[in-house]
Design an enzyme around this catalytic site. Structure first.
Site, PDB file in Angstrom:
ATOM      1  N   TYR A 190       0.796  -1.228   0.000  1.00  0.00           N
ATOM      2  CA  TYR A 190       0.000   0.000   0.000  1.00  0.00           C
ATOM      3  C   TYR A 190       0.832   1.283   0.000  1.00  0.00           C
ATOM      4  CZ  TYR A 190      -4.674  -1.956   0.167  1.00  0.00           C
ATOM      5  OH  TYR A 190      -5.847  -2.582  -0.177  1.00  0.00           O
TER       6      TYR A 190
ATOM      7  N   GLU B 243      -2.687 -30.209   8.207  1.00  0.00           N
ATOM      8  CA  GLU B 243      -2.827 -29.354   7.028  1.00  0.00           C
ATOM      9  C   GLU B 243      -3.955 -28.340   7.184  1.00  0.00           C
ATOM     10  OE1 GLU B 243      -4.258 -29.561   2.349  1.00  0.00           O
ATOM     11  OE2 GLU B 243      -3.770 -31.422   3.364  1.00  0.00           O
TER      12      GLU B 243
ATOM     13  N   ASP C 292      -4.342 -34.040   3.578  1.00  0.00           N
ATOM     14  CA  ASP C 292      -5.313 -34.683   2.692  1.00  0.00           C
ATOM     15  C   ASP C 292      -4.629 -35.721   1.812  1.00  0.00           C
ATOM     16  OD1 ASP C 292      -7.452 -33.206   3.613  1.00  0.00           O
ATOM     17  OD2 ASP C 292      -7.335 -31.698   2.019  1.00  0.00           O
TER      18      ASP C 292
END
Length: 427
Positions: free
Chosen positions: A170, A256, A308
């Site tokens: 920014y 995870e 996963d």
């Protein structure tokens, strides 16, 4: 009438119906097995360390004779970073005055400039650099962004303050246009100056969380992670604030996803099996990677990973263990050695009888990613990983950790993980 009444099912009855619940040993027996494993692992590590070297100093890139020269960064003080920036600017000024124009020599972070080093079990950056000239239409904008980032870092050094990557973006939105562009150049600058990204005093917003059997100091305040509720303690973005780590845990459980983390935290799994539970809620961020490494190195605990059962879960695990190609220049500080793949593994889908409706078909992109990973050296080094990935690609099935909820919301903490620990079923 009495014989027509149905007997009420008790909690114990329901528990017995859970798949594999019946073969679970008592918590005390599982803990005894874990203690034996940890003790033998520490003994083996100690003896191998003693035989390989009289010093306990870990192997580094400098100790190896590699065919390719490689580049690594180090933690630098603010004054050193300031000096490095000023040296770069003076060299540029001299180049302009000599009539040679204005350009930066930037280390290449392309895939072709990465090297996996089996002895270190991590990815490192080779020494190739590319020129980024100002007097070129293709690179003028990136050269301008690089100059602006160097100026902003110099200001931070002078004022001795930290800012987030978002703050940095920014400061000049019109120039940067998108935060991914300022973030990428920030990594280039870190590599150019030969320092870690944390040495630049630019941090990412808090993302990772930790809960369980860990006490540490955060900027002088003592934090007990068993008293942080199910939300846990946010991992400090500035690792320099963290110190005095103490723990009676037996292992670190790296998770995870946030959903699995919340389940384990609410069930207080860390009290049943003394452990520290940590997650980055998806893609690993720098702060979580630094924090995990610090825990591993200081507490000397094994790290077990729960991800996963898909190519991306294994990718996330590999980033923690071997490093990312994007930040390979700092892999020495960001990687955690010897992380074990606990689950969910492709072979678990049949082993634990995961229902077909909870298994997801892999997309063409998933299959391509899986095949690409089979070509990676860090995967080839582990035969168990190769076997599991081949099974995943062959069956074209994937599953999330939450697939275990088909047996009950607490199946993960009540059966799956205890059984994994009992059988020491990790790769």
């Amino acid at each position: 009438m009495a014989d027509k009444k149905k007997r009420k099912r008790t909690k114990d009855d329901k528990d017995e119906d859970l798949p594999f619940k019946s073969i679970l040993e008592s918590d005390e027996a599982i803990l005894k097995l874990l203690k034996s494993y940890i003790s033998s692992s520490l003994t083996a590590a100690g003896s191998s360390g003693a035989s390989s070297s009289s010093s306990s100093k870990p192997l580094t890139l400098a100790d190896l004779s590699l065919s390719s020269s490689c580049r690594e960064v180090a933690d630098l003080s603010l004054s050193s970073v300031q000096t490095e920036i000023e040296t770069v600017i003076v060299q540029i000024a001299r180049s302009i005055l000599a009539g040679d124009g204005f350009s930066f020599s930037v280390p290449s972070r392309a895939a072709s400039n990465q090297l996996y080093v089996p002895e270190l079990d991590r990815i490192v950056l080779k020494d190739k650099s590319t020129l980024r000239p100002f007097a070129s239409v293709s690179s003028v904008r990136k050269t301008t962004i690089t100059t602006r980032i160097l100026a902003l870092i110099h200001q931070l050094c002078l004022r001795n303050i930290h800012v987030t990557k978002r703050d940095l973006f920014y400061t000049d939105v019109k120039l940067f246009q998108d935060q991914t562009q300022s973030d990428a150049v920030l990594d280039d600058v870190s590599c150019m100056l030969g320092c870690t990204r944390s040495s630049l005093n630019v941090i990412a917003a808090e993302k990772g969380v930790v809960v369980g059997r860990l006490i540490f100091s955060d900027n002088g305040d003592m934090i007990d992670c068993t008293k942080m509720g199910m939300g846990g303690k946010a991992i400090p973005p500035n690792i320099d604030r963290v110190g005095d780590m103490q723990s009676d845990a037996m292992f670190i459980l790296l998770v995870e996803k946030d959903a699995a983390y919340i389940r384990l935290a609410e069930d207080r799994f860390y009290n049943r099996f003394p452990c520290i539970i940590v997650t980055a809620k998806g893609q690993p961020d720098v702060a979580t990677r630094l924090f995990l490494r610090k825990m591993k190195m200081e507490l000397k605990l094994p790290v077990l990973a729960l991800v996963d059962s898909d190519p991306y879960g294994l990718k996330i695990l590999s980033v923690y263990g071997c490093g990312s190609k994007n930040m390979s220049y700092d892999s020495a500080n960001l990687t955690t050695p010897d992380i074990k793949w606990l689950g969910i593994r492709p072979s678990d889908l049949d082993k634990y009888k995961i229902p077909e409706q909870c298994r997801l078909p892999m997309t063409e992109q998933d299959i391509k990613t899986g095949k690409d990973m089979l070509e990676e050296d860090f995967v080839k080094k582990n035969p168990g990983w190769v076997e599991e990935l081949n099974l995943m690609v062959k069956t074209k099935q994937k599953a999330e950790i939450q697939a275990l909820s088909s047996f009950g919301f607490q199946y993960l903490s009540e059966v799956y993980l205890p059984l994994k620990l009992q059988q020491q079923d990790w790769l």
